[in-house]
Write a protein that holds these residues in place. Sequence first.
Motif, mmCIF file in Angstrom:
data_model
loop_
_atom_site.group_PDB
_atom_site.id
_atom_site.type_symbol
_atom_site.label_atom_id
_atom_site.label_comp_id
_atom_site.label_asym_id
_atom_site.label_seq_id
_atom_site.Cartn_x
_atom_site.Cartn_y
_atom_site.Cartn_z
ATOM 1 N N SER A 195 0.846 -1.194 0.000
ATOM 2 C CA SER A 195 0.000 0.000 0.000
ATOM 3 C C SER A 195 0.882 1.245 0.000
ATOM 4 O O SER A 195 2.067 1.188 0.362
ATOM 5 C CB SER A 195 -0.928 -0.012 1.221
ATOM 6 N N ASP B 134 1.047 3.731 1.903
ATOM 7 C CA ASP B 134 1.477 4.265 3.193
ATOM 8 C C ASP B 134 2.761 3.623 3.711
ATOM 9 O O ASP B 134 3.251 3.968 4.778
ATOM 10 C CB ASP B 134 0.361 4.132 4.232
ATOM 11 N N LYS B 135 3.351 2.732 2.975
ATOM 12 C CA LYS B 135 4.579 2.040 3.391
ATOM 13 C C LYS B 135 5.792 2.683 2.710
ATOM 14 O O LYS B 135 6.479 2.071 1.891
ATOM 15 C CB LYS B 135 4.506 0.552 3.049
ATOM 16 N N ALA B 136 6.087 3.926 3.061
ATOM 17 C CA ALA B 136 7.144 4.700 2.400
ATOM 18 C C ALA B 136 8.508 4.021 2.494
ATOM 19 O O ALA B 136 9.277 4.009 1.527
ATOM 20 C CB ALA B 136 7.209 6.108 2.982
#
Length: 168
Positions: free
Chosen positions: A129, A131-133
């Motif tokens: 996703s 949001d998993k930088a």
Amino acid sequence: MSVITINPGHPLWLAFVIHLGRHDMARIVLDEDGAAQPDVHYLAASIGDLVVGNLCLRYQPILIPADEASGGEPTPLLGPGEQPFTELFVCAFAVENEYRRQGHGRELQLAGLALARELGCYQVRSWSSLDKAANFALKMSLGFALHPAVEIAANGAPISGAYFVMHV
């Protein structure tokens, strides 16, 4: 730190399963009774008897999505000599918060790529996703290709993310 292939007979297996549980991944990569799945390869990053990270990879054929021509069933993608192309698909990857940015995730990913080569796979693939930088940065630094995608969560909500693919 070391990266090891781990299985239920390994002395760190229980610590590995506890680690998976902390990251809500046991339900994804273990059977309903908590047993190892036969088509999943389990890698652990450990410091002594402490499991600090995991990479779980499912060995599988690369499939052409179902369509009318295939009778509604996905079909294996065949290569030279009619042999199916295979991949290791990352179904779980995590490093404990206090051990992040210390190279454990990189070592796990490199071990996964080496395992894929050893097994004769065509590629390693994963989905993440947006949001998993840190995961995005790691995969990009290793040279993975990026393909945007939307997955549907169990509750039906769309999740924006990307597939990462590397030919091995």
